[in-house]
Scaffold this active site. Structure first.
Site, PDB file in Angstrom:
ATOM      1  N   HIS A   1      -9.785   4.660  -1.144  1.00  0.00           N
ATOM      2  CA  HIS A   1      -8.958   4.787   0.066  1.00  0.00           C
ATOM      3  C   HIS A   1      -9.760   5.552   1.117  1.00  0.00           C
ATOM      4  O   HIS A   1     -10.712   6.253   0.798  1.00  0.00           O
ATOM      5  CB  HIS A   1      -7.667   5.549  -0.255  1.00  0.00           C
ATOM      6  CG  HIS A   1      -6.660   4.716  -0.973  1.00  0.00           C
ATOM      7  ND1 HIS A   1      -5.512   4.264  -0.385  1.00  0.00           N
ATOM      8  CD2 HIS A   1      -6.654   4.224  -2.235  1.00  0.00           C
ATOM      9  CE1 HIS A   1      -4.827   3.543  -1.244  1.00  0.00           C
ATOM     10  NE2 HIS A   1      -5.496   3.496  -2.395  1.00  0.00           N
ATOM     11  N   GLY A   2      -9.322   5.416   2.378  1.00  0.00           N
ATOM     12  CA  GLY A   2      -9.955   6.196   3.448  1.00  0.00           C
ATOM     13  C   GLY A   2     -11.393   5.802   3.694  1.00  0.00           C
ATOM     14  O   GLY A   2     -12.252   6.646   3.927  1.00  0.00           O
ATOM     15  N   ALA A   3     -11.679   4.488   3.677  1.00  0.00           N
ATOM     16  CA  ALA A   3     -13.081   4.055   3.779  1.00  0.00           C
ATOM     17  C   ALA A   3     -13.603   4.002   5.212  1.00  0.00           C
ATOM     18  O   ALA A   3     -14.817   3.964   5.417  1.00  0.00           O
ATOM     19  CB  ALA A   3     -13.258   2.694   3.113  1.00  0.00           C
TER      20      ALA A   3
ATOM     21  N   ASN B   1     -10.424   0.220   0.928  1.00  0.00           N
ATOM     22  CA  ASN B   1      -9.340   0.124   1.915  1.00  0.00           C
ATOM     23  C   ASN B   1      -9.750   0.563   3.318  1.00  0.00           C
ATOM     24  O   ASN B   1     -10.220   1.689   3.499  1.00  0.00           O
ATOM     25  CB  ASN B   1      -8.176   1.023   1.488  1.00  0.00           C
ATOM     26  CG  ASN B   1      -7.470   0.527   0.251  1.00  0.00           C
ATOM     27  OD1 ASN B   1      -7.903  -0.422  -0.380  1.00  0.00           O
ATOM     28  ND2 ASN B   1      -6.372   1.168  -0.089  1.00  0.00           N
TER      29      ASN B   1
ATOM     30  N   HIS C   1      -7.711   9.549   4.988  1.00  0.00           N
ATOM     31  CA  HIS C   1      -7.103   8.521   5.835  1.00  0.00           C
ATOM     32  C   HIS C   1      -7.261   8.939   7.286  1.00  0.00           C
ATOM     33  O   HIS C   1      -7.182  10.125   7.603  1.00  0.00           O
ATOM     34  CB  HIS C   1      -5.596   8.404   5.543  1.00  0.00           C
ATOM     35  CG  HIS C   1      -5.271   7.744   4.243  1.00  0.00           C
ATOM     36  ND1 HIS C   1      -4.380   8.268   3.342  1.00  0.00           N
ATOM     37  CD2 HIS C   1      -5.690   6.569   3.696  1.00  0.00           C
ATOM     38  CE1 HIS C   1      -4.266   7.455   2.305  1.00  0.00           C
ATOM     39  NE2 HIS C   1      -5.055   6.422   2.490  1.00  0.00           N
TER      40      HIS C   1
ATOM     41  N   ASN D   1      -8.303   0.723   7.378  1.00  0.00           N
ATOM     42  CA  ASN D   1      -7.214   0.611   8.343  1.00  0.00           C
ATOM     43  C   ASN D   1      -7.673   1.159   9.700  1.00  0.00           C
ATOM     44  O   ASN D   1      -7.669   0.451  10.707  1.00  0.00           O
ATOM     45  CB  ASN D   1      -5.985   1.366   7.808  1.00  0.00           C
ATOM     46  CG  ASN D   1      -4.733   1.082   8.596  1.00  0.00           C
ATOM     47  OD1 ASN D   1      -4.714   0.211   9.460  1.00  0.00           O
ATOM     48  ND2 ASN D   1      -3.665   1.800   8.317  1.00  0.00           N
ATOM     49  N   THR D   2      -8.120   2.416   9.697  1.00  0.00           N
ATOM     50  CA  THR D   2      -8.447   3.094  10.961  1.00  0.00           C
ATOM     51  C   THR D   2      -9.493   2.350  11.802  1.00  0.00           C
ATOM     52  O   THR D   2      -9.326   2.193  13.011  1.00  0.00           O
ATOM     53  CB  THR D   2      -8.924   4.529  10.659  1.00  0.00           C
ATOM     54  OG1 THR D   2      -7.883   5.173   9.924  1.00  0.00           O
ATOM     55  CG2 THR D   2      -9.202   5.320  11.915  1.00  0.00           C
TER      56      THR D   2
ATOM     57  N   ASP E   1       0.842  -1.202   0.000  1.00  0.00           N
ATOM     58  CA  ASP E   1       0.000   0.000   0.000  1.00  0.00           C
ATOM     59  C   ASP E   1       0.882   1.258   0.000  1.00  0.00           C
ATOM     60  O   ASP E   1       1.893   1.319   0.719  1.00  0.00           O
ATOM     61  CB  ASP E   1      -0.865  -0.045   1.278  1.00  0.00           C
ATOM     62  CG  ASP E   1      -2.044   0.915   1.230  1.00  0.00           C
ATOM     63  OD1 ASP E   1      -2.522   1.227   0.126  1.00  0.00           O
ATOM     64  OD2 ASP E   1      -2.500   1.335   2.318  1.00  0.00           O
ATOM     65  N   HIS E   2       0.512   2.233  -0.798  1.00  0.00           N
ATOM     66  CA  HIS E   2       1.165   3.555  -0.800  1.00  0.00           C
ATOM     67  C   HIS E   2       2.681   3.520  -0.851  1.00  0.00           C
ATOM     68  O   HIS E   2       3.350   4.005   0.073  1.00  0.00           O
ATOM     69  CB  HIS E   2       0.742   4.379   0.425  1.00  0.00           C
ATOM     70  CG  HIS E   2      -0.655   4.878   0.338  1.00  0.00           C
ATOM     71  ND1 HIS E   2      -1.041   5.860  -0.537  1.00  0.00           N
ATOM     72  CD2 HIS E   2      -1.773   4.504   1.007  1.00  0.00           C
ATOM     73  CE1 HIS E   2      -2.337   6.081  -0.404  1.00  0.00           C
ATOM     74  NE2 HIS E   2      -2.801   5.258   0.521  1.00  0.00           N
TER      75      HIS E   2
HETATM   76  P1  13P Z   1      -8.739   4.472   6.603  1.00  0.00           P
HETATM   77  O1  13P Z   1      -7.702   5.238   7.367  1.00  0.00           O
HETATM   78  O2  13P Z   1      -9.946   5.304   6.351  1.00  0.00           O
HETATM   79  O3  13P Z   1      -9.067   3.187   7.234  1.00  0.00           O
HETATM   80  O4  13P Z   1      -8.132   4.174   5.147  1.00  0.00           O
HETATM   81  C1  13P Z   1      -7.189   3.189   4.940  1.00  0.00           C
HETATM   82  C2  13P Z   1      -6.535   3.294   3.606  1.00  0.00           C
HETATM   83  O5  13P Z   1      -7.034   3.934   2.702  1.00  0.00           O
HETATM   84  C3  13P Z   1      -5.261   2.586   3.408  1.00  0.00           C
HETATM   85  O6  13P Z   1      -4.716   2.819   2.149  1.00  0.00           O
END
Ligand code: 13P
Length: 281
Positions: free
Chosen positions: A205-207, A227, A177, A229-230, A82-83
């Site tokens: 991203h940033g879901a 995606n 994100h 993560n948070t 990722d990234h």
């Molecule tokens: P979140 O921080 O919204 O979970 O996004 C994760 C992400 O886009 C990782 O590439």
């Protein structure tokens, strides 16, 4: 279905594959377990900036693959970088056995983004590996990456896709994100245009923090990879805090870690449902 074809084949099938970022090695097992239990394909993402902490490309990739064998995982699993803002790092990941890499040239001029992404695509495709590219800027901050929201322009998206032979595109359209300050405001009109014009698998991203309704709208407009993560980090930390607060004498690592692994498994099952990918294998 070959891994390389999955993203293209599920376009407009009314679901997306969740990407769950792995922040720590003990996260691998609960993510795989959730996907297997839910009979859902899953993408395990590792942020390029976290690779040294996770033990290096080869170590993390082999660890995931060995864990899959040990757990007898049958659902499709894509191991994704990722990234990455480094062509060289993408090559290391490809050599280490990753299935997919994201070259993030979104901070560069579009001409440089195209030129560098193309180098990654050429190397990746020779090795049967997928490449995701990005245009615009996802806002917020995560794993050492921070930016303010910049909507992807349609012309830039067209240039990146047509000149690089990318497999998937992440057009930044208002997502963030980390945690949202206020309500997420996704550019659905722009999304519609990009989808209509390019017909390529899209990545959101940033879901974390986006409503189910908006996620389903994005899926209908061509998003096949979403995606997270948070939300997983928050569920993990909340449980860890609770476990330690509830028993101040606790020091046995397994007793501390296991409840947090269960919290990860539970949240990932919820995210699979949000992506409508339950029973999609
Ligand atoms: P979140 O921080 O919204 O979970 O996004 C994760 C992400 O886009 C990782 O590439």
């Amino acid at each position: 279905m070959e891994k390389q074809e999955i993203l293209r084949n599920i376009r407009k099938e009314n679901f997306a594959i969740p990407q769950i970022n792995i922040n720590e090695l003990t996260w691998i097992e609960p993510v795989l377990k959730a996907a297997e239990t839910m009979n859902s394909p899953v993408i395990l993402g590792t942020s390029d900036s976290l690779i040294p902490a996770l033990g290096g490309y080869k170590f993390i990739c082999n660890t995931i693959k060995n864990k899959m064998i040990a757990m007898d995982i049958k659902v499709p699993v894509i191991i994704h970088l990722d990234h990455s803002t480094s062509i060289e790092n993408c090559q290391y990941a490809i050599d280490a056995g990753y299935d997919s890499v994201m070259y993030d040239g979104s901070k560069l001029s579009i001409d440089k983004n195209v030129a560098y992404t193309k180098q990654v695509v050429d190397y990746a495709h020779k090795n049967g590996v997928l490449v995701e590219g990005e245009v615009g800027a996802v806002g917020g901050s995560e794993d050492g990456i921070s930016d303010s929201v910049k909507y992807a322009s349609l012309d830039d998206c067209i240039q990146l896709v047509t000149q690089t032979n990318l497999d998937s595109l992440a057009p930044a359209l208002g997502s963030v994100h980390g945690e949202y300050k206020g309500e997420p405001d996704l550019g659905f009109e722009e999304m519609k245009e990009i989808d209509k014009k390019l017909n390529i698998p899209l990545v959101l991203h940033g879901a974390s923090g986006i409503s189910n309704e908006d996620l389903m709208k994005a899926i209908k407009l061509g998003h096949v990879k979403i995606n997270f993560n948070t939300e997983v980090k928050i569920a993990w930390a909340k449980q860890l805090r609770e476990t330690l607060d509830n028993n101040k004498q606790l020091y046995d690592p397994q007793k501390i870690i296991v409840p947090s692994k269960i919290a990860i498994e539970n949240i990932v099952k919820e995210l699979i449902n949000k992506c409508n990918s339950f029973n999609r294998v």
